[in-house]
Design an enzyme around this catalytic site. Structure first.
Site, PDB file in Angstrom:
ATOM      1  N   ASP A 187       0.178 -19.909 -13.870  1.00  0.00           N
ATOM      2  CA  ASP A 187       0.944 -21.573 -14.164  1.00  0.00           C
ATOM      3  C   ASP A 187       2.048 -21.224 -13.213  1.00  0.00           C
ATOM      4  O   ASP A 187       2.554 -20.728 -12.004  1.00  0.00           O
ATOM      5  CB  ASP A 187       1.323 -20.759 -14.983  1.00  0.00           C
TER       6      ASP A 187
HETATM    7  N1  URA Z   1      -0.274 -15.206 -18.358  1.00  0.00           N
HETATM    8  C1  URA Z   1       0.627 -16.028 -18.327  1.00  0.00           C
HETATM    9  O1  URA Z   1       0.373 -17.120 -19.159  1.00  0.00           O
HETATM   10  N2  URA Z   1       0.773 -16.990 -16.836  1.00  0.00           N
HETATM   11  C2  URA Z   1       0.148 -16.883 -15.635  1.00  0.00           C
HETATM   12  O2  URA Z   1       0.487 -17.626 -15.147  1.00  0.00           O
HETATM   13  C3  URA Z   1      -0.312 -15.757 -15.678  1.00  0.00           C
HETATM   14  C4  URA Z   1      -0.992 -14.704 -17.441  1.00  0.00           C
END
Ligand code: URA
Length: 252
Positions: free
Chosen positions: A107
């Site tokens: 993310d």
């Molecule tokens: N899980 C999430 O919620 N975000 C990420 O970036 C990776 C795994």
């Protein structure tokens, strides 16, 4: 290394010397030699890895596959390029190849290990759901996950929208009760946890932790399969994978 036959303009573009039209221009202007002879035809077939290609007096060596580990900083997009935001591939400054991409996504606000390569076969192996490659995340979260949350993670969490997750690991490293009026505006208990996932569904850690009543405040990926984030890399820094690391990934 095996020699690979390709057009001269494609070779130069793939080795990061410009766009296809840009390198054609360079070739036509007489800035390129092949094995010591001037070559003005962009379509000239060369043996990459065997023929000696020189642009403006600089030998351009053939790099076939590249592998990097990046400590992705928050605020940079897990993409090859983006019109508005900086993308993770932009951070790899010494790349030889133009065709690098991130192996999966983190993310925008997540930090940590992201592999960047142009090895599509390896990326496919690492990302294929059936291969169940372990990914370990460090998170700071609100509250303290209880025994029931740990048990649910281990049993295979079912998210409120019905999405079922494979068994996952959840380990509480530390929990603190924050003093009232903490500077980050937080109150109550904050915990540090390790989460191990064998798949990579959209916002998976955040959604699982939210459902467990412990929303994520900070998230960082520490490892992917056998590769651990090098602790010497600060957010935004990267290094090439060592030969041993590449071997470990391929052996899986
Ligand atoms: N899980 C999430 O919620 N975000 C990420 O970036 C990776 C795994």
């Amino acid at each position: 290394m095996m020699a690979k036959q390709m057009r001269l303009d494609r070779f130069l573009a793939e080795m990061g010397q410009g766009t296809r039209s840009g390198v054609r221009e360079q070739i036509r202007k007489g800035r390129v030699t092949v094995n010591g002879s001037l070559e003005k035809k962009p379509e000239r077939k060369i043996e990459a890895g065997k023929d000696r290609i020189v642009l403006d007096g600089r030998e351009i060596s053939y790099v076939c596959l590249e592998y990097y580990m990046l400590n992705k900083p928050a605020g940079v997009l897990s993409a090859t390029e983006d019109k508005k935001r900086e993308a993770v591939v932009d951070l790899i400054k010494e790349k030889s190849r133009k065709d690098l991409f991130p192996v999966g996504r983190l993310d925008l606000d997540t930090e940590g290990l992201l592999l960047i390569t142009n090895d599509g076969e390896l990326a496919h192996q690492l990302l294929a759901p059936k291969n169940h490659v372990d990914k370990v995340y460090y998170a700071r979260c609100k509250g303290r996950p209880d025994e029931e949350a740990i048990r649910q993670f281990e049993a295979g969490f079912v998210l409120p929208d019905g999405l079922s997750c494979l068994p996952a690991g959840l380990k509480v490293l530390d929990s603190k009760d924050l003093p009232e009026g903490d500077e980050a505006g937080l109150e109550g208990t904050v915990s540090e946890v390790l989460i191990t996932l064998r798949e990579g569904k959209y916002h998976q850690v955040k959604r699982m932790m939210e459902s467990a009543g412990c929303p994520v405040l900070y998230l960082k990926r520490l490892s992917m399969g056998p590769i651990r984030l090098d602790p010497a890399l600060k957010p935004g820094e990267y290094r090439p994978l060592t030969e041993e690391e590449v071997e470990l990934l391929k052996k899986r």
